[in-house]
Design an enzyme around this catalytic site. Structure first.
Site, PDB file in Angstrom:
ATOM      1  N   THR A 123       2.960   4.043   6.382  1.00 48.26           N
ATOM      2  CA  THR A 123       3.148   2.622   6.102  1.00 48.26           C
ATOM      3  C   THR A 123       3.030   1.837   7.394  1.00 48.26           C
ATOM      4  OG1 THR A 123       4.663   0.919   5.352  1.00 48.26           O
ATOM      5  CG2 THR A 123       5.688   2.911   6.208  1.00 48.26           C
ATOM      6  N   GLU A 137       8.208   3.675   1.204  1.00 45.97           N
ATOM      7  CA  GLU A 137       9.360   4.542   1.488  1.00 45.97           C
ATOM      8  C   GLU A 137      10.140   4.897   0.223  1.00 45.97           C
ATOM      9  OE1 GLU A 137       8.463   1.924   3.244  1.00 45.97           O
ATOM     10  OE2 GLU A 137       8.961   2.127   5.375  1.00 45.97           O
ATOM     11  N   LYS A 187       2.124  -9.933   4.686  1.00 48.91           N
ATOM     12  CA  LYS A 187       1.400  -9.174   3.668  1.00 48.91           C
ATOM     13  C   LYS A 187       0.268 -10.008   3.085  1.00 48.91           C
ATOM     14  CE  LYS A 187       2.464  -5.237   1.094  1.00 48.91           C
ATOM     15  NZ  LYS A 187       3.264  -4.527   0.116  1.00 48.91           N
ATOM     16  N   TRP A 198      -0.639  -4.819   4.991  1.00 49.41           N
ATOM     17  CA  TRP A 198       0.192  -5.371   6.064  1.00 49.41           C
ATOM     18  C   TRP A 198      -0.610  -5.823   7.275  1.00 49.41           C
ATOM     19  CZ3 TRP A 198       4.832  -6.652   4.782  1.00 49.41           C
ATOM     20  CH2 TRP A 198       5.554  -5.906   3.843  1.00 49.41           C
TER      21      TRP A 198
HETATM   22  P1  AMP Z   1       4.654  -1.299   0.893  1.00 51.35           P
HETATM   23  O1  AMP Z   1       5.486  -0.298   1.598  1.00 51.35           O
HETATM   24  O2  AMP Z   1       3.347  -1.566   1.543  1.00 51.35           O
HETATM   25  O3  AMP Z   1       4.544  -0.980  -0.557  1.00 51.35           O
HETATM   26  O4  AMP Z   1       5.417  -2.689   0.973  1.00 51.35           O
HETATM   27  C1  AMP Z   1       6.748  -2.855   0.546  1.00 51.35           C
HETATM   28  C2  AMP Z   1       7.156  -4.277   0.773  1.00 51.35           C
HETATM   29  O5  AMP Z   1       6.286  -5.159   0.051  1.00 51.35           O
HETATM   30  C3  AMP Z   1       8.532  -4.637   0.310  1.00 51.35           C
HETATM   31  O6  AMP Z   1       9.511  -4.252   1.241  1.00 51.35           O
HETATM   32  C4  AMP Z   1       8.412  -6.145   0.141  1.00 51.35           C
HETATM   33  O7  AMP Z   1       8.530  -6.815   1.385  1.00 51.35           O
HETATM   34  C5  AMP Z   1       6.999  -6.307  -0.350  1.00 51.35           C
HETATM   35  N1  AMP Z   1       6.969  -6.354  -1.832  1.00 51.35           N
HETATM   36  C6  AMP Z   1       6.687  -5.344  -2.681  1.00 51.35           C
HETATM   37  N2  AMP Z   1       6.744  -5.765  -3.962  1.00 51.35           N
HETATM   38  C7  AMP Z   1       7.095  -7.069  -3.927  1.00 51.35           C
HETATM   39  C8  AMP Z   1       7.347  -8.070  -4.914  1.00 51.35           C
HETATM   40  N3  AMP Z   1       7.232  -7.829  -6.208  1.00 51.35           N
HETATM   41  N4  AMP Z   1       7.705  -9.292  -4.487  1.00 51.35           N
HETATM   42  C9  AMP Z   1       7.821  -9.573  -3.165  1.00 51.35           C
HETATM   43  N5  AMP Z   1       7.599  -8.682  -2.192  1.00 51.35           N
HETATM   44  C10 AMP Z   1       7.247  -7.441  -2.559  1.00 51.35           C
END
Ligand code: AMP
Length: 551
Positions: free
Chosen positions: A186, A331, A439, A444
C-alpha cells in the site's frame, strides 16, 4: 479451559477453487482479454489449469513461502495464478502497475519476487526495469504463443507454453492456515510502500464475511463484474468470495471506460459489481449519453473513496440499482463497513434513506471499530463526535512485511488514519483523513513526495501539497509554494520540473504561489487549515476530462 473436539481443518484458499469446481464446475468465468476477444471458461477448467500451473511452478523450483509477483489486469489467467501460487504455499504478490517505475522496482525487490507474471501491456515497462530487478529469475508473459512478442527479458516464456506440458493432476498440500497467501503493497502511508501480508486463514475468513447478506451478499445466482483491480487488496476479496458461493465471474481486462464496462454489464447479465467512484462516473456518463439502461444490475458497491450523493441518487433513483457504499483498507483485506439499510429505515422516504446510504456503512462482523481522541480515549457513538478511527480483527494487518515493530497498539488496535463518526446504529462516516496522502481515482499520491520534489526547485523556499475535491478523480493535488526571495516561479516551470520526478498522474493540477504558509508552534505545516481554506478551490482541470489514474 476444556478444549473443543471439532476438526482442525486449516482454512486454505485452495479449498475455495476446489469447492467451486465440485459444486459449480460449469459456472462461467468470462474475460475481456488483453489480446482483445471475449474469452469464456468455467470454474472446473480454471481449477484444472491452476493445477497445471501449480505443477509448472513447482517444476521450476518455487518453494513454499517464496514470493511470485504479478503485474496484470483482471483476467482468467491472473485468477488462475492467484490460486496456483497460493495453493502450493507460495505467496501471490500483486504489483500495482500504476505506480512510478522506481516504486515498482522497489516493491519487487523488497518482496524478493522470484518469478514475475506480466500482461502483454507491461512487457516494455518490465524490459526497462529488468536491470534493476534483483531477484526475478523468470518472466511469464500472460498470453499464448501466437501473441508472444520478441522480448529481451531473460527466461521469458508465454503463460500457455509454461503450463502446456505440465500435468493437471496435483493434490493441493495441507499446511498451517496462518501461512502467507498473498502480498499487496500500500502507498496509502508515508514513506516507501508497505507490504500487507495476508494469510490463508484471514483470506478465507474475509470471504465468509464478504458473502454475508448485509455485506456483498453474493450467491450462485449472481454474475459478478470485478472492476476493482486484482492488484488492489485482492480485488476486495471477490476472487475468493465468488468461488465460495459459485457466483459467475466477469473480468474486464484493461478496459474500464464507460462503454466497455456497460457492454459487459449487458452481455453477461451482471447482477453485482464493485469499483471506485471514478469508474462509476464514467459509466453514468456513458448511460446518459447513450440513453441506455441497466436492466440486469441489482447491486453496485462503491468504495476506495467516498461515493458522492449525486452518484447514489443516480443509481438508486434513475437506474433502480442498489448503490452500496463500502469502506476498507488494503490493511483490512479490505472490507470494513458496508452501507445497507436496516429494517427500521424501510419506513423512511427515499431522501432520508439516501442520507443513510451516504455514510460509509455499518461495521462487518469480524471488524471491531472505535473512534478515539488524540489521547486515545474512546469517543461516544453518537453520530456527532468525530475522532481517529481504530480497527481490530482477524483479517486486519498486525505488522507490515519485513518491517520492524508492530502496526497496532498495545491492545491490538490498528490506526486507520481516517477521522470518522460512529452513530448509535453502527454506521460510520468519514469526516477527514489524518494521513498525508491524496486519493485520486482510487490510487494514492504522496503529498510529502511531491513537496520534497518541489522544494528541489531553485526558486522554491517551501512547498505544501493538499488534496482538493475533483468531480471525476475525487481528489487531485494542488501545489502551494512560497518562493525564495525575489523569485517568482511559474506554474509551467514548476510542473515541468516535476515531470521526470513523479509519475504523470501525480503532477499537481494547479499551483498557487503564496507569501507564506501556516505552521504549528513546532514548525509543522498546518495542513488541516489549508485543506479547509482551499476546500472550494476550483481546479482548472475540474471541467476537463483528462485521465490520470485509470489510463
Ligand atoms: P486503500 O488501502 O488503498 O484501500 O485505501 C484505504 C483508504 O481509502 C481508507 O483509509 C480511506 O482513507 C479511503 N477510503 C476507502 N473507502 C472509502 C470510502 N468509502 N469513503 C472515503 N474514503 C474511503
Amino acid at each position: 479451559m476444556l478444549r473443543g473436539l471439532m476438526q482442525e481443518r486449516p482454512l486454505l484458499t485452495s479449498s475455495l477453487i476446489e469447492y467451486a469446481d465440485i459444486y459449480h464446475g460449469d459456472t462461467e468465468i468470462v474475460t475481456r482479454t488483453i489480446e482483445g476477444p471475449i474469452h469464456r471458461t468455467t470454474y472446473r477448467e480454471a481449477h484444472r489449469r491452476a493445477r497445471k500451473l501449480a505443477n509448472a511452478l513447482t517444476a521450476i523450483g518455487v518453494k513454499p513461502g517464496e514470493r511470485v509477483g504479478t503485474l496484470a489486469w483482471n483476467t482468467y489467467r491472473h485468477f488462475e495464478a492467484y490460486y496456483a501460487i497460493s495453493g502450493i504455499g507460495a505467496v501471490c504478490h500483486t504489483i500495482n502497475p500504476r505506480l512510478f517505475e522506481s516504486q515498482i522496482a522497489y516493491i519487487a525487490n523488497h518482496a524478493e519476487d522470484r518469478v514475475l507474471f506480466l500482461d502483454l501491456t507491461f512487457v516494455d515497462l518490465v524490459e526497462r526495469l529488468a536491470p534493476t530487478l534483483e531477484t526475478i529469475g523468470r518472466y511469464v508473459v500472460m498470453t499464448d504463443a501466437a501473441h508472444m512478442p520478441k522480448t529481451r527479458l531473460k527466461n521469458a516464456v508465454c503463460y500457455e507454453e509454461f503450463i502446456a506440458g505440465a500435468s493437471d493432476s496435483f493434490i493441493w498440500p495441507t499446511f498451517d492456515e496462518m501461512a502467507a497467501s498473498s502480498l499487496c503493497y500500500t502507498s496509502g502511508t508515508t514513506g516507501n510502500p508497505k507490504g500487507v501480508l495476508y494469510a490463508h486463514r484471514s483470506t478465507v475468513l474475509h470471504s465468509f464475511g464478504a458473502c454475508m447478506t448485509d455485506v456483498l451478499g453474493l450467491s450462485a445466482r449472481d454474475s459478478v463484474l470485478v472492476i476493482v483491480p486484482l492488484f488492489h487488496a485482492n480485488a476486495w476479496g471477490l476472487p475468493y468470495a465468488a468461488p465460495m458461493v459459485g457466483a459467475k465471474l466477469v473480468f474486464p481486462g484493461s478496459k474500464l471506460d464507460g462503454q466497455s464496462v456497460f457492454e459487459l454489464l449487458e452481455t453477461e447479465k451482471v447482477t453485482f459489481t464493485a469499483g471506485v467512484p471514478t469508474v462509476w462516473l464514467m459509466l453514468l456518463e456513458h448511460l446518459s449519453k447513450s440513453g441506455k439502461d441497466l436492466p440486469f444490475l441489482e447491486r453496485l458497491v462503491c468504495g476506495g473513496s467516498a461515493m458522492p450523493r449525486s452518484m447514489i441518487e443516480a443509481f438508486e433513483l434513475k437506474y433502480d440499482v442498489r448503490a452500496i457504499h463500502a469502506w476498507g483498507m488494503t490493511e483490512m483485506s479490505p472490507l470494513g463497513t458496508l452501507g445497507l439499510l436496516k429494517a427500521k429505515h424501510a419506513a423512511l422516504d427515499k431522501a432520508h434513506q439516501i442520507d443513510v446510504l451516504c455514510k460509509q456503512g455499518r461495521g462487518v462482523y469480524g471488524v471491531e471499530m472505535k473512534i478515539v481522541d488524540d489521547k486515545s480515549s474512546e469517543l461516544p457513538r453518537d453520530g456527532k463526535a468525530f475522532g481517529n478511527l481504530m480497527v481490530r480483527g482477524p483479517w486486519i494487518c498486525r505488522s507490515y512485511f519485513k518491517a520492524e515493530g508492530s502496526a497496532v497498539d498495545a491492545n491490538g488496535w490498528f490506526h486507520t488514519g481516517d477521522v470518522a463518526t460512529l452513530d448509535p446504529d453502527g454506521y460510520m462516516q468519514i469526516t477527514d483523513r489524518s494521513k498525508d496522502v491524496i486519493k485520486s481515482g482510487g490510487e494514492w499520491i504522496s503529498s510529502i513526495d511531491l513537496e520534497n520534489a518541489a522544494v528541489g526547485h531553485p526558486k522554491v523556499k517551501e512547498a505544501c501539497v493538499i488534496g482538493v475535491r475533483h468531480p471525476k478523480w475525487d481528489e487531485r493535488p494542488l501545489l502551494l509554494v512560497v518562493p525564495c526571495d525575489g523569485q517568482s516561479p511559474t506554474k509551467d516551470e514548476l510542473i515541468e520540473f516535476l515531470r521526470d520526478k513523479v509519475v504523470k498522474w501525480w503532477l499537481p493540477d494547479d499551483v498557487v504561489v503564496l507569501k507564506e504558509l501556516p505552521h504549528t508552534a513546532t514548525g509543522k505545516l498546518l495542513k488541516a487549515k489549508l485543506r479547509e481554506e482551499y476546500k472550494d478551490y476550483e481546479l482548472p482541470t475540474a471541467k476537463l476530462q483528462h485521465s490520470p489514474a485509470s489510463d
